[in-house]
Enzyme design. Structure first.
Site, PDB file in Angstrom:
ATOM      1  N   ASP A  99     -26.794  61.842  78.398  1.00  0.00           N
ATOM      2  CA  ASP A  99     -25.850  63.196  77.305  1.00  0.00           C
ATOM      3  C   ASP A  99     -26.263  63.445  75.911  1.00  0.00           C
ATOM      4  O   ASP A  99     -26.491  64.461  75.952  1.00  0.00           O
ATOM      5  CB  ASP A  99     -24.575  62.863  77.585  1.00  0.00           C
ATOM      6  CG  ASP A  99     -23.702  61.519  77.047  1.00  0.00           C
ATOM      7  OD1 ASP A  99     -24.167  60.850  77.176  1.00  0.00           O
ATOM      8  OD2 ASP A  99     -22.871  61.996  76.562  1.00  0.00           O
ATOM      9  N   ASP A 102     -28.420  59.895  69.574  1.00  0.00           N
ATOM     10  CA  ASP A 102     -27.938  59.938  68.242  1.00  0.00           C
ATOM     11  C   ASP A 102     -28.689  58.092  67.670  1.00  0.00           C
ATOM     12  O   ASP A 102     -30.290  58.328  67.528  1.00  0.00           O
ATOM     13  CB  ASP A 102     -26.494  59.639  68.822  1.00  0.00           C
ATOM     14  CG  ASP A 102     -26.045  59.693  67.272  1.00  0.00           C
ATOM     15  OD1 ASP A 102     -26.397  59.724  65.692  1.00  0.00           O
ATOM     16  OD2 ASP A 102     -24.643  59.658  66.711  1.00  0.00           O
ATOM     17  N   PHE A 151     -20.586  66.151  64.470  1.00  0.00           N
ATOM     18  CA  PHE A 151     -19.759  65.439  65.946  1.00  0.00           C
ATOM     19  C   PHE A 151     -19.529  66.256  67.322  1.00  0.00           C
ATOM     20  O   PHE A 151     -18.850  67.806  66.916  1.00  0.00           O
ATOM     21  CB  PHE A 151     -18.505  64.909  65.428  1.00  0.00           C
ATOM     22  CG  PHE A 151     -17.485  64.067  66.442  1.00  0.00           C
ATOM     23  CD1 PHE A 151     -17.384  63.780  67.503  1.00  0.00           C
ATOM     24  CD2 PHE A 151     -17.837  62.994  66.080  1.00  0.00           C
ATOM     25  CE1 PHE A 151     -17.080  63.094  68.167  1.00  0.00           C
ATOM     26  CE2 PHE A 151     -17.301  61.688  66.048  1.00  0.00           C
ATOM     27  CZ  PHE A 151     -16.740  61.665  67.269  1.00  0.00           C
ATOM     28  N   ARG A 164     -14.208  65.201  77.710  1.00  0.00           N
ATOM     29  CA  ARG A 164     -14.805  65.011  78.512  1.00  0.00           C
ATOM     30  C   ARG A 164     -15.098  66.404  79.940  1.00  0.00           C
ATOM     31  O   ARG A 164     -16.072  66.483  79.959  1.00  0.00           O
ATOM     32  CB  ARG A 164     -14.989  63.699  79.156  1.00  0.00           C
ATOM     33  CG  ARG A 164     -15.493  62.626  78.520  1.00  0.00           C
ATOM     34  CD  ARG A 164     -15.652  60.999  79.253  1.00  0.00           C
ATOM     35  NE  ARG A 164     -15.116  59.785  78.479  1.00  0.00           N
ATOM     36  CZ  ARG A 164     -16.234  59.443  77.891  1.00  0.00           C
ATOM     37  NH1 ARG A 164     -17.314  60.137  77.776  1.00  0.00           N
ATOM     38  NH2 ARG A 164     -16.520  57.987  77.041  1.00  0.00           N
TER      39      ARG A 164
HETATM   40  C1  PRP Z   1     -22.725  57.736  73.686  1.00  0.00           C
HETATM   41  C2  PRP Z   1     -24.060  57.935  74.498  1.00  0.00           C
HETATM   42  C3  PRP Z   1     -25.063  57.823  74.758  1.00  0.00           C
HETATM   43  C4  PRP Z   1     -24.975  56.761  73.166  1.00  0.00           C
HETATM   44  C5  PRP Z   1     -25.633  57.433  72.111  1.00  0.00           C
HETATM   45  O1  PRP Z   1     -22.102  57.060  74.128  1.00  0.00           O
HETATM   46  O2  PRP Z   1     -23.262  58.631  75.305  1.00  0.00           O
HETATM   47  O3  PRP Z   1     -24.791  56.024  75.723  1.00  0.00           O
HETATM   48  O4  PRP Z   1     -23.628  56.882  72.957  1.00  0.00           O
HETATM   49  O5  PRP Z   1     -26.018  56.497  70.415  1.00  0.00           O
HETATM   50  P1  PRP Z   1     -26.765  56.138  70.492  1.00  0.00           P
HETATM   51  O6  PRP Z   1     -28.068  56.776  70.509  1.00  0.00           O
HETATM   52  O7  PRP Z   1     -26.319  56.041  69.029  1.00  0.00           O
HETATM   53  O8  PRP Z   1     -27.040  54.598  70.742  1.00  0.00           O
HETATM   54  P2  PRP Z   1     -20.887  55.903  73.651  1.00  0.00           P
HETATM   55  O9  PRP Z   1     -20.974  54.840  73.755  1.00  0.00           O
HETATM   56  O10 PRP Z   1     -19.864  57.139  73.275  1.00  0.00           O
HETATM   57  O11 PRP Z   1     -20.234  56.132  75.721  1.00  0.00           O
HETATM   58  P3  PRP Z   1     -20.015  57.582  76.716  1.00  0.00           P
HETATM   59  O12 PRP Z   1     -21.111  58.047  77.429  1.00  0.00           O
HETATM   60  O13 PRP Z   1     -18.890  56.207  77.515  1.00  0.00           O
HETATM   61  O14 PRP Z   1     -18.704  58.629  75.985  1.00  0.00           O
END
Ligand code: PRP
Length: 181
Positions: A99, A102, A151, A164
């Site tokens: 999704d 970051d 955010f 979500r």
């Molecule tokens: C979010 C997103 C990515 C990750 C990106 O997942 O879905 O997997 O963070 O961040 P990064 O590039 O800094 O690693 P999260 O850990 O929030 O879990 P979720 O998908 O269950 O919300």
């Protein structure tokens, strides 16, 4: 609009158009190949569900769950597999579906793990990309929208597991997240 939201970033229509655009490109790029689309739980589940229905080639899907942020909004850099893929990916064409990218830590880790399993190819498709936050260099092959460092929630993305289900993508109000852990 939901009261916790600062503003809408992408409407249902804008998301739908982008998902179909990506679906068309992917269908063209993977025509004649057996494609396995790997959704990273939980955020990518909504995007993956729409993306596969915007494609007109045969695909298979699987999911992997990793922990990166926990319930905090800051990256810890700690990534571990909570739920692995069901089947071997050896000699398969794999498309990781995210999704949001970051810092890139999650994908950087996953890419290494999956490459070590000897797939025919591995590429990355993300709906959202925050290039200004990148800490490690990850090759993003398909990218929906580049976004500023705000955010964002909705369309699979959460804050403390909330929001979500929202069909649009929003910027969350600062007061919702800045005083909580
Ligand atoms: C979010 C997103 C990515 C990750 C990106 O997942 O879905 O997997 O963070 O961040 P990064 O590039 O800094 O690693 P999260 O850990 O929030 O879990 P979720 O998908 O269950 O919300």
């Amino acid at each position: 609009m939901h009261p916790d939201m600062e503003k809408i970033l992408f409407s249902k229509v804008e998301i739908d158009e982008k998902v179909h655009e990506l679906g068309n490109i992917l269908s063209r790029d993977y025509v004649g190949k057996e494609l396995l689309m790997v959704g990273i739980l939980k955020g990518a589940s909504v995007f993956l569900a729409d993306l596969v229905r915007a494609m007109d080639i045969d695909v298979r899907i699987d999911f992997i769950a990793v922990s990166s942020y926990g319930t905090s909004s800051k990256s810890t850099g700690v990534v571990r597999i909570l739920k692995d893929l069901d089947k071997s990916i050896e000699l398969r064409h794999v498309l990781i579906v995210e999704d949001i990218v970051d810092t890139g830590l999650t994908l950087n880790y996953l890419l290494e793990i999956l490459k070590a399993r000897n797939p025919a190819s591995v590429r990355i498709c993300t709906l959202l990309d925050k290039p200004s936050r990148r800490g490690v260099n990850v090759p993003v092959d398909y990218n929906g929208f580049a976004i500023p460092d705000e955010f964002v929630v909705g369309y699979g993305l959460d804050y403390n597991e909330k929001y979500r289900h929202l069909p649009e993508i929003y910027v969350l109000k600062k007061e919702i997240y800045q005083y909580s852990k």
